[in-house]
Design a protein around this motif. Structure first.
Motif, PDB file in Angstrom:
ATOM      1  N   LYS A  21       9.185  -8.226   8.067  1.00  0.00           N
ATOM      2  CA  LYS A  21       8.291  -9.369   8.171  1.00  0.00           C
ATOM      3  C   LYS A  21       6.872  -8.944   8.567  1.00  0.00           C
ATOM      4  O   LYS A  21       5.893  -9.615   8.231  1.00  0.00           O
ATOM      5  CB  LYS A  21       8.822 -10.357   9.203  1.00  0.00           C
ATOM      6  CG  LYS A  21      10.105 -11.062   8.809  1.00  0.00           C
ATOM      7  CD  LYS A  21       9.841 -12.100   7.714  1.00  0.00           C
ATOM      8  CE  LYS A  21      11.088 -12.905   7.407  1.00  0.00           C
ATOM      9  NZ  LYS A  21      10.836 -13.919   6.342  1.00  0.00           N
ATOM     10  N   LEU A  22       6.803  -7.844   9.290  1.00  0.00           N
ATOM     11  CA  LEU A  22       5.488  -7.355   9.729  1.00  0.00           C
ATOM     12  C   LEU A  22       4.652  -6.793   8.574  1.00  0.00           C
ATOM     13  O   LEU A  22       3.435  -6.683   8.698  1.00  0.00           O
ATOM     14  CB  LEU A  22       5.657  -6.279  10.805  1.00  0.00           C
ATOM     15  CG  LEU A  22       6.302  -6.714  12.126  1.00  0.00           C
ATOM     16  CD1 LEU A  22       6.571  -5.503  13.003  1.00  0.00           C
ATOM     17  CD2 LEU A  22       5.387  -7.697  12.856  1.00  0.00           C
ATOM     18  N   LEU A  23       5.316  -6.433   7.499  1.00  0.00           N
ATOM     19  CA  LEU A  23       4.609  -5.803   6.381  1.00  0.00           C
ATOM     20  C   LEU A  23       4.252  -6.786   5.269  1.00  0.00           C
ATOM     21  O   LEU A  23       3.642  -6.403   4.290  1.00  0.00           O
ATOM     22  CB  LEU A  23       5.480  -4.674   5.805  1.00  0.00           C
ATOM     23  CG  LEU A  23       5.865  -3.561   6.778  1.00  0.00           C
ATOM     24  CD1 LEU A  23       6.811  -2.576   6.116  1.00  0.00           C
ATOM     25  CD2 LEU A  23       4.624  -2.844   7.298  1.00  0.00           C
ATOM     26  N   ALA A  60       9.365   1.968   2.468  1.00  0.00           N
ATOM     27  CA  ALA A  60      10.437   1.340   1.693  1.00  0.00           C
ATOM     28  C   ALA A  60      11.365   2.388   1.084  1.00  0.00           C
ATOM     29  O   ALA A  60      12.598   2.253   1.125  1.00  0.00           O
ATOM     30  CB  ALA A  60       9.833   0.460   0.593  1.00  0.00           C
ATOM     31  N   ASN A  61      10.798   3.458   0.555  1.00  0.00           N
ATOM     32  CA  ASN A  61      11.620   4.516  -0.023  1.00  0.00           C
ATOM     33  C   ASN A  61      12.426   5.246   1.055  1.00  0.00           C
ATOM     34  O   ASN A  61      13.556   5.696   0.797  1.00  0.00           O
ATOM     35  CB  ASN A  61      10.735   5.507  -0.778  1.00  0.00           C
ATOM     36  CG  ASN A  61      10.138   4.903  -2.032  1.00  0.00           C
ATOM     37  OD1 ASN A  61      10.716   3.997  -2.641  1.00  0.00           O
ATOM     38  ND2 ASN A  61       8.959   5.380  -2.427  1.00  0.00           N
ATOM     39  N   SER A  62      11.851   5.366   2.245  1.00  0.00           N
ATOM     40  CA  SER A  62      12.587   6.029   3.329  1.00  0.00           C
ATOM     41  C   SER A  62      13.798   5.195   3.756  1.00  0.00           C
ATOM     42  O   SER A  62      14.833   5.750   4.134  1.00  0.00           O
ATOM     43  CB  SER A  62      11.664   6.281   4.517  1.00  0.00           C
ATOM     44  OG  SER A  62      11.289   5.068   5.158  1.00  0.00           O
ATOM     45  N   LEU A  63      13.683   3.859   3.670  1.00  0.00           N
ATOM     46  CA  LEU A  63      14.831   2.998   3.974  1.00  0.00           C
ATOM     47  C   LEU A  63      15.965   3.243   2.974  1.00  0.00           C
ATOM     48  O   LEU A  63      17.145   3.283   3.340  1.00  0.00           O
ATOM     49  CB  LEU A  63      14.415   1.536   3.937  1.00  0.00           C
ATOM     50  CG  LEU A  63      13.845   0.934   5.218  1.00  0.00           C
ATOM     51  CD1 LEU A  63      13.466  -0.518   4.985  1.00  0.00           C
ATOM     52  CD2 LEU A  63      14.831   1.054   6.364  1.00  0.00           C
ATOM     53  N   LEU A 111       7.473   3.730   9.331  1.00  0.00           N
ATOM     54  CA  LEU A 111       7.196   2.354   9.746  1.00  0.00           C
ATOM     55  C   LEU A 111       6.043   2.305  10.735  1.00  0.00           C
ATOM     56  O   LEU A 111       5.165   1.424  10.651  1.00  0.00           O
ATOM     57  CB  LEU A 111       8.445   1.735  10.369  1.00  0.00           C
ATOM     58  CG  LEU A 111       8.293   0.314  10.917  1.00  0.00           C
ATOM     59  CD1 LEU A 111       7.847  -0.643   9.817  1.00  0.00           C
ATOM     60  CD2 LEU A 111       9.588  -0.164  11.554  1.00  0.00           C
ATOM     61  N   SER A 112       6.026   3.234  11.675  1.00  0.00           N
ATOM     62  CA  SER A 112       4.926   3.290  12.641  1.00  0.00           C
ATOM     63  C   SER A 112       3.596   3.514  11.944  1.00  0.00           C
ATOM     64  O   SER A 112       2.576   2.908  12.296  1.00  0.00           O
ATOM     65  CB  SER A 112       5.196   4.418  13.653  1.00  0.00           C
ATOM     66  OG  SER A 112       4.116   4.579  14.540  1.00  0.00           O
ATOM     67  N   ARG A 113       3.603   4.362  10.930  1.00  0.00           N
ATOM     68  CA  ARG A 113       2.374   4.625  10.162  1.00  0.00           C
ATOM     69  C   ARG A 113       1.971   3.405   9.341  1.00  0.00           C
ATOM     70  O   ARG A 113       0.767   3.091   9.218  1.00  0.00           O
ATOM     71  CB  ARG A 113       2.598   5.834   9.246  1.00  0.00           C
ATOM     72  CG  ARG A 113       1.366   6.272   8.470  1.00  0.00           C
ATOM     73  CD  ARG A 113       0.285   6.784   9.408  1.00  0.00           C
ATOM     74  NE  ARG A 113      -0.877   7.196   8.671  1.00  0.00           N
ATOM     75  CZ  ARG A 113      -1.085   8.446   8.218  1.00  0.00           C
ATOM     76  NH1 ARG A 113      -0.163   9.380   8.440  1.00  0.00           N
ATOM     77  NH2 ARG A 113      -2.176   8.760   7.572  1.00  0.00           N
ATOM     78  N   ALA A 114       2.945   2.691   8.802  1.00  0.00           N
ATOM     79  CA  ALA A 114       2.637   1.507   7.992  1.00  0.00           C
ATOM     80  C   ALA A 114       2.072   0.379   8.843  1.00  0.00           C
ATOM     81  O   ALA A 114       1.230  -0.403   8.382  1.00  0.00           O
ATOM     82  CB  ALA A 114       3.882   1.036   7.257  1.00  0.00           C
ATOM     83  N   LEU A 115       2.529   0.296  10.098  1.00  0.00           N
ATOM     84  CA  LEU A 115       2.048  -0.766  10.982  1.00  0.00           C
ATOM     85  C   LEU A 115       0.740  -0.408  11.664  1.00  0.00           C
ATOM     86  O   LEU A 115      -0.098  -1.275  11.903  1.00  0.00           O
ATOM     87  CB  LEU A 115       3.114  -1.071  12.053  1.00  0.00           C
ATOM     88  CG  LEU A 115       4.438  -1.655  11.546  1.00  0.00           C
ATOM     89  CD1 LEU A 115       5.400  -1.824  12.707  1.00  0.00           C
ATOM     90  CD2 LEU A 115       4.204  -2.985  10.855  1.00  0.00           C
ATOM     91  N   ASN A 162       0.846  -1.188   0.000  1.00  0.00           N
ATOM     92  CA  ASN A 162       0.000   0.000   0.000  1.00  0.00           C
ATOM     93  C   ASN A 162       0.883   1.241   0.000  1.00  0.00           C
ATOM     94  O   ASN A 162       2.126   1.144  -0.051  1.00  0.00           O
ATOM     95  CB  ASN A 162      -0.945   0.002   1.220  1.00  0.00           C
ATOM     96  CG  ASN A 162      -0.204  -0.256   2.516  1.00  0.00           C
ATOM     97  OD1 ASN A 162       0.866   0.306   2.755  1.00  0.00           O
ATOM     98  ND2 ASN A 162      -0.749  -1.125   3.359  1.00  0.00           N
ATOM     99  N   LEU A 163       0.243   2.401   0.071  1.00  0.00           N
ATOM    100  CA  LEU A 163       0.987   3.656  -0.013  1.00  0.00           C
ATOM    101  C   LEU A 163       1.944   3.816   1.161  1.00  0.00           C
ATOM    102  O   LEU A 163       3.105   4.224   0.986  1.00  0.00           O
ATOM    103  CB  LEU A 163       0.012   4.832  -0.074  1.00  0.00           C
ATOM    104  CG  LEU A 163       0.661   6.232  -0.129  1.00  0.00           C
ATOM    105  CD1 LEU A 163       1.535   6.365  -1.373  1.00  0.00           C
ATOM    106  CD2 LEU A 163      -0.425   7.310  -0.104  1.00  0.00           C
TER     107      LEU A 163
END
Length: 249
Positions: free
Chosen positions: A246-248, A111-114, A150-154, A104-105
C-alpha cells in the motif's frame, strides 16, 4: 712475582694508585620474597579471563540458528503433507510480487525480489539432504534482499554507507540485515499512516500481522516438532507484506 699474589686479586691490586680495596662489596644482594597476594591476583585474573572467554564461546556456539550464516534450523517438512503446505503458503509471495506497484525502478526491483522470495522458499521446502542447508541460506538471503529493496523503494535517501554495509553483510548475516531494514520500513510506515488517514487501517493490519509472524517465528525454534507452524508464519508474513504494498501505490 709470588704465585699466590697472581691468584689473589686483592694482593695483585695492592699499591695501585686510585684503587682502594674493601673487605666486602658495598653492594648487598638480597632475595626479595615473592608477594603471594600479587601472584594470587594474577592467577585469579587469568582464571576470570579464561572463564569469560569460555562463556563467550559457549554463547556463540549456542546462538540462535537464524544468526548462523549457513544453518538449517527448521526440522520441518516432516512429511509430504507438511511440505505441500509450506510450498503452497510460499506462493502468495509470488502473487504479491506480480501485483506489486512498479512505478519506478526501485519498485520493480522490490516486486521482483518478492517473486524471488516465493521461489527460494518453495525450493527450500522441497529440498532434502546436504543441499537443504544451502537453500535455507538462499531463503534467508532472499528475504533480507527484499527488505533492502523495500527500504530503498520507500526511502531513496538512505545513507550510502548503510546500503554498502547491508550489501557486505547480506551473504553472512542476512537475518541482521533484515532486522535493520524492517525497522526502517516500520518507521516509514508509521509516519505515513500518521499523516494519511487512508493508510491507518492498513497499518493496523500490518502491526497485527507483524506481531503474529514474529511470535510464530520464535515459536518455531522453541517448538520445532509442532506441525504447520512454519506454514502459518508464511501466511502471517504474507499479510504483512501485502499491507506494505500500500505504501508503494
Amino acid at each position: 712475582m709470588n704465585p699466590q699474589s697472581t691468584l689473589n686479586p686483592s694482593r695483585a691490586l695492592e699499591g695501585v694508585h686510585g684503587v682502594h680495596l674493601v673487605s666486602r662489596s658495598p653492594f648487598v644482594t638480597e632475595d626479595i620474597p615473592q608477594n603471594g597476594e600479587f601472584d594470587q591476583s594474577i592467577s585469579e585474573g587469568s582464571a576470570f579471563g579464561a572463564n569469560r572467554k569460555l562463556l563467550m564461546e559457549r554463547i556463540w556456539q549456542h546462538r540462535p540458528p537464524y544468526l548462523r550464516p549457513v544453518h538449517c534450523n527448521i526440522p520441518g517438512d516432516h512429511n509430504v503433507t507438511e511440505t505441500i503446505a509450506n510450498v503452497l503458503t510460499s506462493l502468495p509471495f509470488i502473487a504479491l510480487g506480480i501485483h506489486a506497484p512498479r512505478k519506478n525502478l526501485n519498485g520493480k526491483i522490490y516486486a521482483n525480489s518478492l517473486i524471488g522470495v516465493g521461489v527460494a522458499s518453495s525450493l527450500y521446502h522441497v529440498s532434502r539432504g546436504e543441499l537443504r542447508k544451502y537453500l535455507r541460506w538462499a531463503d534467508y538471503t532472499m528475504i533480507a534482499t527484499t527488505t533492502v529493496c523495500l527500504s530503498r523503494a520507500l526511502r531513496n535517501e538512505n545513507p550510502k554507507l548503510l546500503m554498502a554495509a547491508s550489501a557486505a553483510f547480506l551473504p553472512f548475516q542476512p537475518f541482521m540485515v533484515s532486522v535493520v531494514h524492517t525497522g526502517l520500513m516500520e518507521v516509514a510506515f508509521a509516519k505515513r499512516a500518521f499523516k494519511d488517514p487512508d493508510l491507518r487501517m492498513a497499518h493496523n493490519l500490518h502491526k497485527m500481522s507483524s506481531i503474529m509472524s514474529g511470535a510464530l517465528f520464535v515459536a518455531e525454534d522453541f517448538f520445532p516438532g509442532t506441525p504447520y507452524v512454519h506454514a502459518a508464519w508464511h501466511l502471517a508474513a504474507a499479510v504483512g507484506v501485502g499491507t506494505c504494498n500500500k505504501l508503494l501505490e
